[in-house]
Design a protein around this motif. Structure first.
Motif, mmCIF file in Angstrom:
data_model
loop_
_atom_site.group_PDB
_atom_site.id
_atom_site.type_symbol
_atom_site.label_atom_id
_atom_site.label_comp_id
_atom_site.label_asym_id
_atom_site.label_seq_id
_atom_site.Cartn_x
_atom_site.Cartn_y
_atom_site.Cartn_z
ATOM 1 N N ALA A 68 -62.329 86.099 -16.427
ATOM 2 C CA ALA A 68 -61.217 86.567 -15.592
ATOM 3 C C ALA A 68 -60.860 85.495 -14.558
ATOM 4 C CB ALA A 68 -61.593 87.877 -14.903
ATOM 5 N N MET A 69 -61.887 84.909 -13.945
ATOM 6 C CA MET A 69 -61.642 83.873 -12.928
ATOM 7 C C MET A 69 -61.069 82.607 -13.552
ATOM 8 S SD MET A 69 -64.885 84.416 -10.417
ATOM 9 C CE MET A 69 -65.301 86.108 -10.011
ATOM 10 N N MET A 70 -61.543 82.260 -14.747
ATOM 11 C CA MET A 70 -60.986 81.100 -15.448
ATOM 12 C C MET A 70 -59.519 81.356 -15.797
ATOM 13 S SD MET A 70 -64.196 80.270 -17.991
ATOM 14 C CE MET A 70 -63.514 78.835 -18.842
ATOM 15 N N GLY A 71 -59.234 82.565 -16.239
ATOM 16 C CA GLY A 71 -57.871 82.920 -16.642
ATOM 17 C C GLY A 71 -56.890 82.827 -15.488
ATOM 18 N N LEU A 72 -57.365 83.123 -14.298
ATOM 19 C CA LEU A 72 -56.494 83.063 -13.116
ATOM 20 C C LEU A 72 -56.299 81.626 -12.655
ATOM 21 C CD1 LEU A 72 -57.881 86.123 -11.107
ATOM 22 C CD2 LEU A 72 -55.664 85.974 -12.268
ATOM 23 N N GLY A 73 -57.047 80.708 -13.242
ATOM 24 C CA GLY A 73 -56.878 79.289 -12.896
ATOM 25 C C GLY A 73 -57.458 78.935 -11.547
ATOM 26 N N LEU A 74 -58.482 79.671 -11.113
ATOM 27 C CA LEU A 74 -59.104 79.340 -9.825
ATOM 28 C C LEU A 74 -59.753 77.960 -9.929
ATOM 29 C CD1 LEU A 74 -60.658 82.809 -8.873
ATOM 30 C CD2 LEU A 74 -58.403 81.874 -8.316
ATOM 31 N N GLN A 75 -59.698 77.197 -8.865
ATOM 32 C CA GLN A 75 -60.131 75.794 -8.870
ATOM 33 C C GLN A 75 -61.319 75.586 -7.942
ATOM 34 O OE1 GLN A 75 -58.839 73.365 -10.844
ATOM 35 N NE2 GLN A 75 -57.603 75.023 -11.727
ATOM 36 N N PRO A 76 -62.175 74.591 -8.270
ATOM 37 C CA PRO A 76 -63.319 74.298 -7.392
ATOM 38 C C PRO A 76 -62.891 74.214 -5.931
ATOM 39 C CG PRO A 76 -63.469 72.978 -9.369
ATOM 40 C CD PRO A 76 -62.166 73.733 -9.456
ATOM 41 N N GLY A 77 -63.659 74.861 -5.080
ATOM 42 C CA GLY A 77 -63.340 74.863 -3.657
ATOM 43 C C GLY A 77 -62.561 76.092 -3.222
ATOM 44 N N ASP A 78 -61.916 76.768 -4.158
ATOM 45 C CA ASP A 78 -61.220 78.009 -3.785
ATOM 46 C C ASP A 78 -62.255 79.028 -3.303
ATOM 47 O OD1 ASP A 78 -58.849 76.924 -4.641
ATOM 48 O OD2 ASP A 78 -58.698 78.147 -6.475
ATOM 49 N N GLU A 79 -61.919 79.740 -2.252
ATOM 50 C CA GLU A 79 -62.846 80.745 -1.737
ATOM 51 C C GLU A 79 -62.586 82.114 -2.377
ATOM 52 O OE1 GLU A 79 -62.699 80.651 2.561
ATOM 53 O OE2 GLU A 79 -63.451 78.586 2.623
ATOM 54 N N VAL A 80 -63.661 82.756 -2.760
ATOM 55 C CA VAL A 80 -63.584 84.073 -3.385
ATOM 56 C C VAL A 80 -64.478 85.023 -2.594
ATOM 57 C CG1 VAL A 80 -63.956 85.392 -5.494
ATOM 58 C CG2 VAL A 80 -63.192 83.012 -5.643
ATOM 59 N N ILE A 81 -63.864 86.081 -2.087
ATOM 60 C CA ILE A 81 -64.598 87.026 -1.232
ATOM 61 C C ILE A 81 -65.163 88.164 -2.068
ATOM 62 C CG2 ILE A 81 -64.361 88.668 0.686
ATOM 63 C CD1 ILE A 81 -62.048 86.917 1.736
ATOM 64 N N THR A 82 -66.445 88.425 -1.894
ATOM 65 C CA THR A 82 -67.041 89.586 -2.570
ATOM 66 C C THR A 82 -68.134 90.204 -1.696
ATOM 67 O OG1 THR A 82 -67.817 90.465 -4.684
ATOM 68 C CG2 THR A 82 -68.777 88.376 -3.974
ATOM 69 N N ALA A 83 -68.705 91.298 -2.190
ATOM 70 C CA ALA A 83 -69.660 92.071 -1.392
ATOM 71 C C ALA A 83 -71.052 91.440 -1.419
ATOM 72 C CB ALA A 83 -69.732 93.499 -1.927
ATOM 73 N N ASP A 84 -71.729 91.543 -0.301
ATOM 74 C CA ASP A 84 -73.103 91.055 -0.165
ATOM 75 C C ASP A 84 -74.082 91.984 -0.881
ATOM 76 O OD1 ASP A 84 -75.024 89.285 0.906
ATOM 77 O OD2 ASP A 84 -75.411 90.635 2.589
ATOM 78 N N PHE A 85 -73.661 93.235 -1.063
ATOM 79 C CA PHE A 85 -74.538 94.266 -1.624
ATOM 80 C C PHE A 85 -74.030 94.629 -3.011
ATOM 81 C CE2 PHE A 85 -76.069 98.861 -1.528
ATOM 82 C CZ PHE A 85 -77.425 98.559 -1.527
ATOM 83 N N THR A 86 -74.473 93.865 -4.015
ATOM 84 C CA THR A 86 -74.080 94.118 -5.407
ATOM 85 C C THR A 86 -75.050 93.377 -6.297
ATOM 86 O OG1 THR A 86 -72.319 93.860 -7.078
ATOM 87 C CG2 THR A 86 -72.394 92.207 -5.365
ATOM 88 N N PHE A 87 -74.865 93.556 -7.611
ATOM 89 C CA PHE A 87 -75.669 92.814 -8.571
ATOM 90 C C PHE A 87 -75.245 91.339 -8.518
ATOM 91 C CE2 PHE A 87 -76.423 91.501 -13.100
ATOM 92 C CZ PHE A 87 -77.791 91.421 -12.974
ATOM 93 N N ALA A 88 -76.197 90.455 -8.721
ATOM 94 C CA ALA A 88 -75.966 89.016 -8.526
ATOM 95 C C ALA A 88 -74.895 88.416 -9.438
ATOM 96 C CB ALA A 88 -77.270 88.248 -8.711
ATOM 97 N N ALA A 89 -74.624 89.073 -10.582
ATOM 98 C CA ALA A 89 -73.657 88.499 -11.532
ATOM 99 C C ALA A 89 -72.329 88.179 -10.855
ATOM 100 C CB ALA A 89 -73.424 89.471 -12.687
ATOM 101 N N THR A 90 -71.933 89.032 -9.933
ATOM 102 C CA THR A 90 -70.631 88.882 -9.296
ATOM 103 C C THR A 90 -70.522 87.542 -8.583
ATOM 104 O OG1 THR A 90 -70.981 91.239 -8.799
ATOM 105 C CG2 THR A 90 -68.940 90.251 -8.008
ATOM 106 N N VAL A 91 -71.540 87.191 -7.830
ATOM 107 C CA VAL A 91 -71.497 85.949 -7.056
ATOM 108 C C VAL A 91 -71.900 84.749 -7.918
ATOM 109 C CG1 VAL A 91 -73.823 86.254 -6.102
ATOM 110 C CG2 VAL A 91 -72.194 84.880 -4.862
ATOM 111 N N GLU A 92 -72.710 85.028 -8.920
ATOM 112 C CA GLU A 92 -73.199 83.967 -9.819
ATOM 113 C C GLU A 92 -72.048 83.220 -10.495
ATOM 114 O OE1 GLU A 92 -76.687 84.134 -13.077
ATOM 115 O OE2 GLU A 92 -75.135 85.633 -13.315
ATOM 116 N N VAL A 93 -71.100 83.981 -11.036
ATOM 117 C CA VAL A 93 -70.023 83.309 -11.774
ATOM 118 C C VAL A 93 -69.090 82.556 -10.829
ATOM 119 C CG1 VAL A 93 -70.131 84.919 -13.702
ATOM 120 C CG2 VAL A 93 -68.520 85.346 -11.861
ATOM 121 N N ILE A 94 -68.947 83.047 -9.606
ATOM 122 C CA ILE A 94 -68.123 82.340 -8.620
ATOM 123 C C ILE A 94 -68.740 80.957 -8.391
ATOM 124 C CG2 ILE A 94 -67.275 82.342 -6.231
ATOM 125 C CD1 ILE A 94 -67.463 85.446 -6.308
#
Ligand SMILES: *Cc1c(COP(=O)(O)O)cnc(C)c1O
Length: 381
Positions: A68-94
Motif C-alpha cells: 500500500a505504501m509503495m503504491g502511494l509512491g511514498l519516498q525515503p524521508g517521508d514521515e508516516v504517523i502511526t500508533a505506538d501501541f500496535t503490532f510491530a508490522a505497522t512500523v516495520e514496513v515504514i
C-alpha cells in the motif's frame, strides 16, 4: 468443560469441514495453485461484502501494508504517523521502505491512535497516517480523514484486526473499516477474524489508478508480461488459502457476532469493578457491528498482572499481553526525537492490559470459569 484455548480453530473447522474440505480438494485436483479462479472468486466476494471497488489479494498483512505504501509512491524521508501501541508490522514496513516512522500515543479508553497526538506530530514532511483498528474497534476515522484532507496526507488503514467491523460516521451513515481511507491492508493470518489456514492478506481501495498500480507491484512490477515498469515484489494469495477464505467469508458476520456475544458476557461479569476497566464498544449507543473483538482486553488498576497471569495459567486458562513493550522503546524503532512524556498512555497500558481468550467457539461454561477465576484472584489480592 472443553479445554480453554486463546483461539479455538479446531472447533471452528469441525463446523465448516464439509464445505472447506471439498473446496481444497477441488484445488488439488485442478492444480491451479497460483492465480487460480478461486482467488478471483474470493476477491470479488470480498469486494461485494465490504462495498469496496478493489480488493488486491497478497501474501500476508505485513506485505499488504508495505505494498500500500509503495503504491502511494511514498519516498525515503517521508514521515508516516502511526500508533505506538500496535503490532510491530505497522512500523516495520515504514522503516523498511526508509520512510520515517513517527509514533504517537493512543487513547486510554479505545486504545486507538489519539487524534490530538496526530495533530501535534504533523510536520511539512508528513505524508501519511496509518490508523490501526486495534483489537477490532474502529479508529476515529472522521477526524482522521478531516485532518488528512486539511494537510494533504494519505490515510492507510491497518485493518488486520478489524475486518467486518463498521464505522459509524458523524452523519449517521456507516462504512466498513478498510473502505474509508485512501487504501487499507488486512491480514488473513489464521487467528484473525477472517483467517485462512496459512498466510494471506489483501489491500483494499476505491481508487482505480492506485488499484492498477498495486496490481503490478504485487506481481514484480509487471503490467504487461515480462515488462517490469516499477520495482515490485512477489506477494500472492494462493488458491488453497483463497478456497478456505471463500468458505469462511459467508460466516464472518456470525463469527463477529459470536465474538461480541462473548465480550458482552465478559463485560457483564466485570461490570463496575473498581480494578477492572472493560473494553468500550458494547454500550447501548454503539452500533451492533462496530467492535469485532479481535482481542478482548481488560485494563487493570492496582492488580499484580504477572501474578494474575500465573494464576490463570495454573488454572489452564491461556491469556495474552498485547502489547508488552511500546514500539518507541523497541530497540529497532528507538529515535532520539521521542520524549517519554508524549507516550503516557502507551507506557501505562503495556503494564496494565491483559487479553482473555477470544474466539468464535467460547461457550458459557468456559466464560463463567474464566471470569470467576479472574475475579477470585483480583478480589483476594
Ligand atoms: C496481524 C497484524 C499484521 C500483520 O499481518 P501478517 O499477516 O501476520 O503479516 C499487521 N498489523 C496488525 C495490527 C496485525 O494485527
Amino acid at each position: 468443560m472443553k479445554k480453554i484455548q486463546m483461539v479455538d480453530l479446531q472447533s471452528q473447522y469441525a463446523k465448516i469441514k464439509d464445505v472447506v474440505d471439498p473446496s481444497i480438494q477441488e484445488i488439488l485436483e485442478s492444480a491451479a495453485f497460483i492465480n487460480g479462479p478461486k482467488v478471483h472468486q474470493f476477491q470479488k466476494n470480498l469486494e461485494d461484502y465490504l462495498g469496496v471497488k478493489h480488493v488486491i489479494p497478497c501474501a500476508n498483512g505485513t506485505d499488504a501494508l508495505q505494498i500500500a505504501m509503495m503504491g502511494l509512491g511514498l519516498q525515503p524521508g517521508d514521515e508516516v504517523i502511526t500508533a505506538d501501541f500496535t503490532f510491530a508490522a505497522t512500523v516495520e514496513v515504514i522503516a523498511l521502505l526508509q520512510l520515517t516512522p513517527v509514533l504517537v500515543d493512543v487513547d486510554p479508553v479505545t486504545f486507538n491512535i489519539d487524534v490530538e497526538a496526530i495533530k501535534k506530530a504533523i510536520t511539512p514532511k508528513t505524508k501519511a497516517i496509518v490508523p490501526v483498528h486495534l483489537f477490532g474497534l474502529p479508529a476515529e476515522m472522521d477526524e482522521i480523514m478531516a485532518l488528512a484532507k486539511e494537510h494533504n496526507l494519505y490515510v492507510i488503514e491497518d485493518n488486520a484486526q478489524g475486518i467486518g467491523s463498521s464505522y459509524a460516521h458523524k452523519d449517521g451513515t456507516k462504512s466498513k473499516t478498510g473502505t474509508i481511507g485512501h487504501v487499507a491492508s488486512t491480514s488473513f493470518f489464521p487467528s484473525k477474524n477472517l483467517g485462512c489456514y496459512g498466510d494471506g492478506g489483501a489491500i483494499f481501495t476505491n481508487d482505480d489508478d492506485l488499484a492498477h498500480t498495486i496490481r503490478g507491484i504485487v506481481n514484480h512490477g509487471m503490467y504487461k508480461r515480462y515488462h517490469h515498469d516499477v520495482v515490485g515484489v512477489n506477494s500472492r494469495l494462493d488458491s488453497i488459502q483463497a478456497a478456505v477464505l471463500d468458505a469462511k467469508l459467508p460466516h464472518l458476520d456470525s463469527y463477529n457476532k459470536a465474538r461480541r456475544a462473548a465480550a458482552k458476557k465478559y463485560n457483564e461479569a466485570f461490570a463496575n469493578h473498581p480494578k477492572i476497566a472493560t473494553p468500550t464498544g458494547l454500550e447501548a449507543h454503539d452500533a451492533d457491528d462496530s467492535h469485532v473483538f479481535h482481542q478482548y482486553t481488560l485494563n487493570l488498576k492496582d492488580v499484580d498482572r504477572d501474578a494474575l497471569v500465573a494464576h490463570l495459567q495454573a488454572n489452564n486458562i491461556p491469556c495474552g499481553v498485547y502489547y508488552p513493550i511500546p514500539l518507541h522503546n523497541q530497540k529497532a524503532y528507538q529515535d532520539e526525537r521521542y520524549n517519554e512524556a508524549d507516550f503516557k498512555v502507551t507506557n501505562q497500558l503495556v503494564q496494565s492490559v491483559i487479553s482473555l481468550p477470544m474466539h468464535t467457539e467460547l461457550d458459557e461454561e468456559q466464560i463463567e470459569f474464566i471470569t470467576t477465576t479472574v475475579l477470585n484472584f483480583i478480589n483476594q489480592n
